[in-house]
Design an enzyme around this catalytic site. Structure first.
Site, PDB file in Angstrom:
ATOM      1  NE  ARG A  57       0.675   0.234  11.802  1.00 19.73           N
ATOM      2  CZ  ARG A  57       2.028  -0.223  11.863  1.00 19.73           C
ATOM      3  NH1 ARG A  57       2.261  -1.194  12.499  1.00 19.73           N
ATOM      4  NH2 ARG A  57       3.105   0.413  11.242  1.00 19.73           N
ATOM      5  CB  THR A  58      -3.738   2.794   6.749  1.00 17.25           C
ATOM      6  OG1 THR A  58      -3.559   3.423   7.972  1.00 17.25           O
ATOM      7  CG2 THR A  58      -5.142   3.431   6.174  1.00 17.25           C
ATOM      8  CE  LYS A  86       3.095   2.667 -18.635  1.00 14.43           C
ATOM      9  NZ  LYS A  86       1.938   1.875 -18.938  1.00 14.43           N
ATOM     10  NE  ARG A 107      -1.507   6.221   4.387  1.00 19.87           N
ATOM     11  CZ  ARG A 107      -0.907   5.525   5.557  1.00 19.87           C
ATOM     12  NH1 ARG A 107       0.170   5.174   5.717  1.00 19.87           N
ATOM     13  NH2 ARG A 107      -1.780   5.536   6.652  1.00 19.87           N
ATOM     14  CG  HIS A 135      -4.632   8.427   9.058  1.00 19.53           C
ATOM     15  ND1 HIS A 135      -5.675   7.664   8.408  1.00 19.53           N
ATOM     16  CD2 HIS A 135      -3.604   7.866   9.087  1.00 19.53           C
ATOM     17  CE1 HIS A 135      -5.117   6.492   8.376  1.00 19.53           C
ATOM     18  NE2 HIS A 135      -3.914   6.399   8.726  1.00 19.53           N
TER      19      HIS A 135
HETATM   20  C1  NCD Z   1       0.184   7.216  10.610  1.00 23.87           C
HETATM   21  C2  NCD Z   1       0.358   7.826   9.237  1.00 23.87           C
HETATM   22  O1  NCD Z   1       0.404   7.184   8.297  1.00 23.87           O
HETATM   23  O2  NCD Z   1      -0.058   8.878   9.305  1.00 23.87           O
HETATM   24  N1  NCD Z   1       0.240   5.741  10.182  1.00 23.87           N
HETATM   25  C3  NCD Z   1      -1.073   5.041  10.298  1.00 23.87           C
HETATM   26  O3  NCD Z   1      -1.633   5.150   9.702  1.00 23.87           O
HETATM   27  N2  NCD Z   1      -1.235   4.414  11.398  1.00 23.87           N
HETATM   28  C4  NCD Z   1       1.173   7.389  11.319  1.00 23.87           C
HETATM   29  C5  NCD Z   1       2.673   7.895  10.983  1.00 23.87           C
HETATM   30  O4  NCD Z   1       3.258   7.554   9.911  1.00 23.87           O
HETATM   31  O5  NCD Z   1       3.677   7.907  11.853  1.00 23.87           O
END
Ligand code: NCD
Length: 308
Positions: A57-58, A86, A107, A135
């Site tokens: 989703r992100t 690498k 991320r 997040h």
């Molecule tokens: C979350 C994350 O990556 O922190 N997912 C998201 O971005 N909606 C939640 C999760 O992984 O449980």
């Protein structure tokens, strides 16, 4: 004045209640535009995405947001295909990618990685999840979903259920909620309680109580925010085995809920919400993914100071 212009989005703690309200107004405005007005807002702009951890989703909502506003995207969703494999370090990766794009969403599995990237980069950095820490754009999405579905945030009672120890969305959401007048019930297995230093800090800002049993508080809740147990963050797999599947939200449980309760989840879901809940009036977690695209569109347009 646009409070997001040229800003990094590293921690939710950097933003005020008024900033959130400004962002939600902007998201509503973008959503109400005709396609021909919307699809050139970020024309000529490029979003770079650097994902060192899995995401659905992100990453896709950021890409969808950029495309929706007429921008373009490039990046990697899997570090194995980049020079990181690498042995290239994060600083060199950032110094390279910033030459190709206008804004970066990243991320990373390490706490502090987003802050570090923001210090290095001359282009705005958006934290798409950093370790167990934060997040922020998920929390913005969560608040926006609450505003859209409940008409506002003040006065609500919000239950947060699940892995409150390792779930980074929980930390960003709690700090975001602490700018509003809400009561928060933290519901978890005792081994998965909110990290103590954060609990003691938040306790000063917001009315908090902790519970082991969801049934105890469910009838009082306006919002139930469910999270998965973060298997990959456990230092010891045996500990994970002890707490996995320690709670489950199903229609039977929801018989005790307020009629207008809404259930949110940042997703992915494992087994903490049973599938029979998906078609109920309570379930808003898929709508939440749509709000995520709209919210992130507004955020990109504001950071890049586009006209809309
Ligand atoms: C979350 C994350 O990556 O922190 N997912 C998201 O971005 N909606 C939640 C999760 O992984 O449980």
């Amino acid at each position: 004045m646009n409070p997001f212009k040229n800003r990094d989005i590293v921690s939710i703690k950097d933003f005020s209640r008024n900033d959130f309200l400004f962002l939600f107004d902007s998201a509503n405005r973008i959503e109400s535009l005709q396609e021909k007005e919307r699809n050139h807002i970020l024309e000529g702009k490029i979003l770079g995405y650097l994902f060192f951890e899995p995401s659905t989703r992100t990453r896709l909502s950021f890409e969808a947001a950029m495309l929706w506003l007429g921008g373009r995207c490039l990046g990697f969703a899997e570090p194995k295909v980049s020079s990181v494999e690498k042995g290239e370090n994060l600083a060199d990766t950032i110094r390279t990618v910033e030459n190709y794009v206008d804004i970066i969403v990243m991320r990373h599995y390490k706490d502090g990685a987003a802050k570090f990237a923001a210090e290095i980069s001359n282009k705005p950095i958006i934290n798409g999840g950093s370790g167990t820490e934060e997040h922020p754009t998920q929390a913005m999405t969560d608040l926006y979903t609450i505003v859209k579905e409940k008409g506002g945030i003040d006065g609500l009672r919000v239950g947060i259920l699940g892995d409150l120890k390792y779930g980074r969305t929980v930390y960003s959401l709690l700090y975001a909620l602490s700018q509003f007048n809400v009561k928060v019930d933290l519901i978890s297995h005792p081994m998965l309680r909110v990290r103590r230093e954060v609990f003691f800090d938040l306790e000063k800002k917001i009315e908090l109580s902790e519970h082991e049993n969801v049934e105890e508080v469910l009838p009082e809740l306006d919002v139930l925010y469910v999270t998965r147990v973060q298997k990959e963050r456990f230092p010891d797999p045996a500990e994970y085995e002890k707490v996995k599947s320690s709670y489950i939200v199903n229609l039977k449980l929801l018989e005790k809920a307020k009629k207008d309760l809404i259930i949110l989840h940042p997703l992915p879901r494992i087994d903490e919400i049973s599938y029979d809940v998906d078609n109920s009036k309570y379930a808003k977690y898929f709508k939440q993914t749509l709000y995520g695209k709209i919210l992130r569109s507004a955020l990109l347009a504001l950071i890049l100071d586009a006209d809309f």
